[in-house]
Write a protein that holds these residues in place. Structure first.
Motif, PDB file in Angstrom:
ATOM      1  N   GLN A 107       0.826  -1.209   0.000  1.00  0.00           N
ATOM      2  CA  GLN A 107       0.000   0.000   0.000  1.00  0.00           C
ATOM      3  C   GLN A 107       0.861   1.259   0.000  1.00  0.00           C
ATOM      4  N   GLY A 108       1.726   1.340  -1.016  1.00  0.00           N
ATOM      5  CA  GLY A 108       2.613   2.499  -1.129  1.00  0.00           C
ATOM      6  C   GLY A 108       3.682   2.548  -0.059  1.00  0.00           C
ATOM      7  N   TRP A 109       4.087   1.387   0.467  1.00  0.00           N
ATOM      8  CA  TRP A 109       5.091   1.233   1.521  1.00  0.00           C
ATOM      9  C   TRP A 109       4.645   1.888   2.814  1.00  0.00           C
ATOM     10  N   ARG A 110       3.321   1.967   3.016  1.00  0.00           N
ATOM     11  CA  ARG A 110       2.790   2.530   4.251  1.00  0.00           C
ATOM     12  C   ARG A 110       2.219   1.452   5.170  1.00  0.00           C
ATOM     13  N   SER A 111       2.085   0.228   4.700  1.00  0.00           N
ATOM     14  CA  SER A 111       1.430  -0.809   5.487  1.00  0.00           C
ATOM     15  C   SER A 111       2.423  -1.863   5.964  1.00  0.00           C
ATOM     16  N   SER A 112       2.232  -2.291   7.189  1.00  0.00           N
ATOM     17  CA  SER A 112       2.991  -3.440   7.698  1.00  0.00           C
ATOM     18  C   SER A 112       2.005  -4.513   8.141  1.00  0.00           C
ATOM     19  N   GLY A 113       0.793  -4.459   7.599  1.00  0.00           N
ATOM     20  CA  GLY A 113      -0.254  -5.388   7.998  1.00  0.00           C
ATOM     21  C   GLY A 113      -0.488  -6.482   6.984  1.00  0.00           C
ATOM     22  N   VAL A 114      -1.751  -6.671   6.617  1.00  0.00           N
ATOM     23  CA  VAL A 114      -2.132  -7.801   5.778  1.00  0.00           C
ATOM     24  C   VAL A 114      -1.880  -7.567   4.286  1.00  0.00           C
ATOM     25  N   ALA A 115      -1.477  -6.377   3.882  1.00  0.00           N
ATOM     26  CA  ALA A 115      -1.177  -6.119   2.478  1.00  0.00           C
ATOM     27  C   ALA A 115       0.013  -6.976   2.045  1.00  0.00           C
ATOM     28  N   GLU A 116       0.209  -7.059   0.735  1.00  0.00           N
ATOM     29  CA  GLU A 116       1.343  -7.829   0.215  1.00  0.00           C
ATOM     30  C   GLU A 116       2.255  -6.930  -0.614  1.00  0.00           C
ATOM     31  N   GLY A 117       3.522  -7.300  -0.640  1.00  0.00           N
ATOM     32  CA  GLY A 117       4.516  -6.586  -1.423  1.00  0.00           C
ATOM     33  C   GLY A 117       5.412  -7.569  -2.147  1.00  0.00           C
ATOM     34  N   MET A 118       5.999  -7.113  -3.234  1.00  0.00           N
ATOM     35  CA  MET A 118       6.933  -7.953  -3.986  1.00  0.00           C
ATOM     36  C   MET A 118       8.330  -7.834  -3.367  1.00  0.00           C
ATOM     37  N   ALA A 119       8.933  -8.982  -3.159  1.00  0.00           N
ATOM     38  CA  ALA A 119      10.278  -9.033  -2.596  1.00  0.00           C
ATOM     39  C   ALA A 119      11.018 -10.209  -3.222  1.00  0.00           C
ATOM     40  N   THR A 120      12.312 -10.084  -3.301  1.00  0.00           N
ATOM     41  CA  THR A 120      13.163 -11.112  -3.887  1.00  0.00           C
ATOM     42  C   THR A 120      14.146 -11.620  -2.854  1.00  0.00           C
ATOM     43  N   ALA A 121      14.292 -12.922  -2.783  1.00  0.00           N
ATOM     44  CA  ALA A 121      15.336 -13.499  -1.931  1.00  0.00           C
ATOM     45  C   ALA A 121      16.680 -13.174  -2.569  1.00  0.00           C
ATOM     46  N   LEU A 122      17.538 -12.485  -1.828  1.00  0.00           N
ATOM     47  CA  LEU A 122      18.814 -12.041  -2.385  1.00  0.00           C
ATOM     48  C   LEU A 122      19.697 -13.200  -2.820  1.00  0.00           C
ATOM     49  N   GLY A 123      19.576 -14.355  -2.203  1.00  0.00           N
ATOM     50  CA  GLY A 123      20.378 -15.511  -2.579  1.00  0.00           C
ATOM     51  C   GLY A 123      20.062 -16.044  -3.963  1.00  0.00           C
TER      52      GLY A 123
END
Length: 92
Positions: free
Chosen positions: A61-77
């Motif tokens: 949610q525009g990097w404003r949420s730490s709740g149930v929203a989802e974000g795209m992330a990559t495992a650095l490995g």
């Protein structure tokens, strides 16, 4: 740390899943996030599509949420910056 991560900004987004990351990745306090035990998940949160566009539905949610929203992330490995998966925004 003075190390080159990519040849150019656009090279981070070339190809299907972005640039291959090589070498260590350092946090702002100088810790290598690939080996430091304080970084157990080793995720790079980016909120991007595999081609580098903004994934509006998957940016916590525009990097404003730490709740149930989802974000795209990559495992650095994995070594591919934009080869991301959706993660709950409360994931550390």
């Amino acid at each position: 740390q003075g190390q080159l991560l990519a040849k150019s900004w656009s090279s981070l987004f070339e190809g299907q899943s972005g640039a291959a990351l090589r070498g260590p990745i350092y946090s702002f306090n100088g810790r290598n996030v690939l080996t430091d035990p304080l970084w157990p998940r080793r995720l790079a949160w980016h909120g991007s599509t595999p081609r580098g566009g903004h994934a509006r539905r998957w940016d916590c949610q525009g990097w404003r949420s730490s709740g149930v929203a989802e974000g795209m992330a990559t495992a650095l490995g994995e070594g591919r910056l934009l080869a991301g998966q959706r993660h709950n925004c409360s994931t550390p």
